[in-house]
Design an enzyme around this catalytic site. Structure first.
Site, PDB file in Angstrom:
ATOM      1  N   ASP A   1       0.827  -1.213   0.000  1.00 45.64           N
ATOM      2  CA  ASP A   1       0.000   0.000   0.000  1.00 45.64           C
ATOM      3  C   ASP A   1       0.856   1.256   0.000  1.00 45.64           C
ATOM      4  O   ASP A   1       1.960   1.246   0.541  1.00 45.64           O
ATOM      5  CB  ASP A   1      -0.901   0.035   1.246  1.00 45.64           C
ATOM      6  CG  ASP A   1      -2.027  -0.987   1.176  1.00 45.64           C
ATOM      7  OD1 ASP A   1      -2.410  -1.360   0.057  1.00 45.64           O
ATOM      8  OD2 ASP A   1      -2.510  -1.406   2.243  1.00 45.64           O
TER       9      ASP A   1
ATOM     10  N   TYR B   1       5.887  -8.662   8.401  1.00 42.71           N
ATOM     11  CA  TYR B   1       5.554  -7.253   8.570  1.00 42.71           C
ATOM     12  C   TYR B   1       5.710  -6.827  10.025  1.00 42.71           C
ATOM     13  O   TYR B   1       5.524  -7.637  10.940  1.00 42.71           O
ATOM     14  CB  TYR B   1       4.085  -6.994   8.213  1.00 42.71           C
ATOM     15  CG  TYR B   1       3.728  -7.247   6.779  1.00 42.71           C
ATOM     16  CD1 TYR B   1       3.829  -6.242   5.824  1.00 42.71           C
ATOM     17  CD2 TYR B   1       3.255  -8.490   6.373  1.00 42.71           C
ATOM     18  CE1 TYR B   1       3.485  -6.468   4.494  1.00 42.71           C
ATOM     19  CE2 TYR B   1       2.902  -8.739   5.050  1.00 42.71           C
ATOM     20  CZ  TYR B   1       3.024  -7.717   4.120  1.00 42.71           C
ATOM     21  OH  TYR B   1       2.688  -7.957   2.807  1.00 42.71           O
TER      22      TYR B   1
ATOM     23  N   ASP C   1      -6.819   1.976   7.849  1.00 45.34           N
ATOM     24  CA  ASP C   1      -5.483   2.501   8.155  1.00 45.34           C
ATOM     25  C   ASP C   1      -5.568   4.019   8.364  1.00 45.34           C
ATOM     26  O   ASP C   1      -6.650   4.610   8.290  1.00 45.34           O
ATOM     27  CB  ASP C   1      -4.459   2.124   7.070  1.00 45.34           C
ATOM     28  CG  ASP C   1      -4.725   2.783   5.726  1.00 45.34           C
ATOM     29  OD1 ASP C   1      -5.524   3.741   5.658  1.00 45.34           O
ATOM     30  OD2 ASP C   1      -4.122   2.343   4.731  1.00 45.34           O
TER      31      ASP C   1
ATOM     32  N   ARG D   1      -3.942  -4.835   7.747  1.00 44.57           N
ATOM     33  CA  ARG D   1      -4.890  -3.870   8.323  1.00 44.57           C
ATOM     34  C   ARG D   1      -6.212  -4.519   8.720  1.00 44.57           C
ATOM     35  O   ARG D   1      -6.861  -4.095   9.674  1.00 44.57           O
ATOM     36  CB  ARG D   1      -5.083  -2.648   7.433  1.00 44.57           C
ATOM     37  CG  ARG D   1      -5.458  -2.899   6.021  1.00 44.57           C
ATOM     38  CD  ARG D   1      -5.082  -1.688   5.140  1.00 44.57           C
ATOM     39  NE  ARG D   1      -5.092  -2.084   3.752  1.00 44.57           N
ATOM     40  CZ  ARG D   1      -6.070  -1.770   2.892  1.00 44.57           C
ATOM     41  NH1 ARG D   1      -7.094  -1.047   3.297  1.00 44.57           N
ATOM     42  NH2 ARG D   1      -6.004  -2.171   1.651  1.00 44.57           N
TER      43      ARG D   1
END
Length: 280
Positions: free
Chosen positions: A68, A96, A110, A203
């Protein structure tokens, strides 16, 4: 224009590059934007004129999985024959580090979205959070976010959402979480390390954790620290290293990380001093 174009030394080297390497994607640009910048830099260094003609994609280059815009970290890039190896990257495991914010929900899940809900979170302890993480480890069902790169009738869901069109939630799908741990807890912020398989949305995980704790949560920051064998510290080239020589070195180093391809047919050798420039 492509054909028997006689190229200079650096251009010849650029068009002979083949394989996978990793770049660092900063926060802000899209993954496609990072790739375009990389391509521009390499073609400029090689002195190849693109004549502003977008159709003439002289350099074969692609990435192995979108990050993203708001996220940073490892972006795996395939160049030349390496573009054919990118599919395996999409399916492979990724790591991550995510920072979540308790007490707020947004439409995009987010920090870029509009706040849709606020709830108290002071009752939540570190222990509560750690207990909940166990529920999200292993094979779990996950509903992908509405704002995402997933497509409906060939258009990204996020594009449709921004146009104000009604978008139905995609059905929940099975995703895999290899490991999930709490690194820091400083309410309202918490930091997670997660290793997951393909098609996983961090997310969505943060949002689901919030719901499970009877509050809400949204992702503040996301960094991809590893994709397949490529790590952020060791392999991701920052923009100052986006040169033909640095990438050639990186490709050599990275070939040893990848599983051996079953058969590499010998490629037809071009006439020396001449490289066929392929049009995509």
């Amino acid at each position: 224009e492509a054909g028997g174009v006689v190229l200079g030394k650096s251009a010849e080297k650029l068009f002979s590059l083949s394989g996978l390497f990793a770049v660092y994607k900063p926060k802000g640009p899209t993954s496609a934007g990072v790739l375009n910048l990389l391509k521009e830099k390499l073609l400029a260094e090689a002195g190849v004129q693109t004549n502003g003609n977008k159709r003439n994609q002289v350099l074969k280059i692609g990435h192995g999985g979108t990050l993203d815009s708001a996220a940073a970290g490892v972006l795996v890039v395939g160049i030349g024959k390496g573009t054919k190896m990118l599919r395996t990257m999409l399916a492979g495991s990724k790591k991550y580090t995510a920072i979540g914010l308790l007490g707020k929900a947004t439409d995009t899940l987010d920090a870029t979205g509009k706040v849709t809900e606020e709830k108290p979170y002071d009752q939540i302890t570190k222990g509560d959070l750690e207990n909940v993480l166990q529920k999200f480890t292993g094979d779990i069902m996950q509903v992908p976010p509405l704002y995402s790169a997933l497509k409906k009738d060939g258009e990204r869901l996020s594009t449709l959402m921004k146009r104000g069109e009604a978008v139905e939630a995609k059905p929940a799908r099975r995703v895999r979480v290899y490991s999930l741990s709490l690194q820091q807890f400083q309410p309202p912020l918490f930091t997670l390390d997660v290793e997951c398989g393909g098609g996983f949305y961090v997310r969505s995980l943060v949002s689901d954790i919030g719901k499970e704790l009877s509050t809400c949560a949204t992702m503040q920051e996301l960094t991809r620290t590893k994709q397949g064998p490529f790590t952020l510290e060791e392999h991701a080239l920052h923009e100052d290293k986006w040169t033909i020589d640095e990438i050639a070195r990186s490709l050599e180093h990275c070939t040893s990380l990848l599983p051996d391809e079953p058969s590499h047919k010998k490629l037809k050798t071009e006439h020396p001093g001449e490289t066929a420039v392929s049009c995509e």
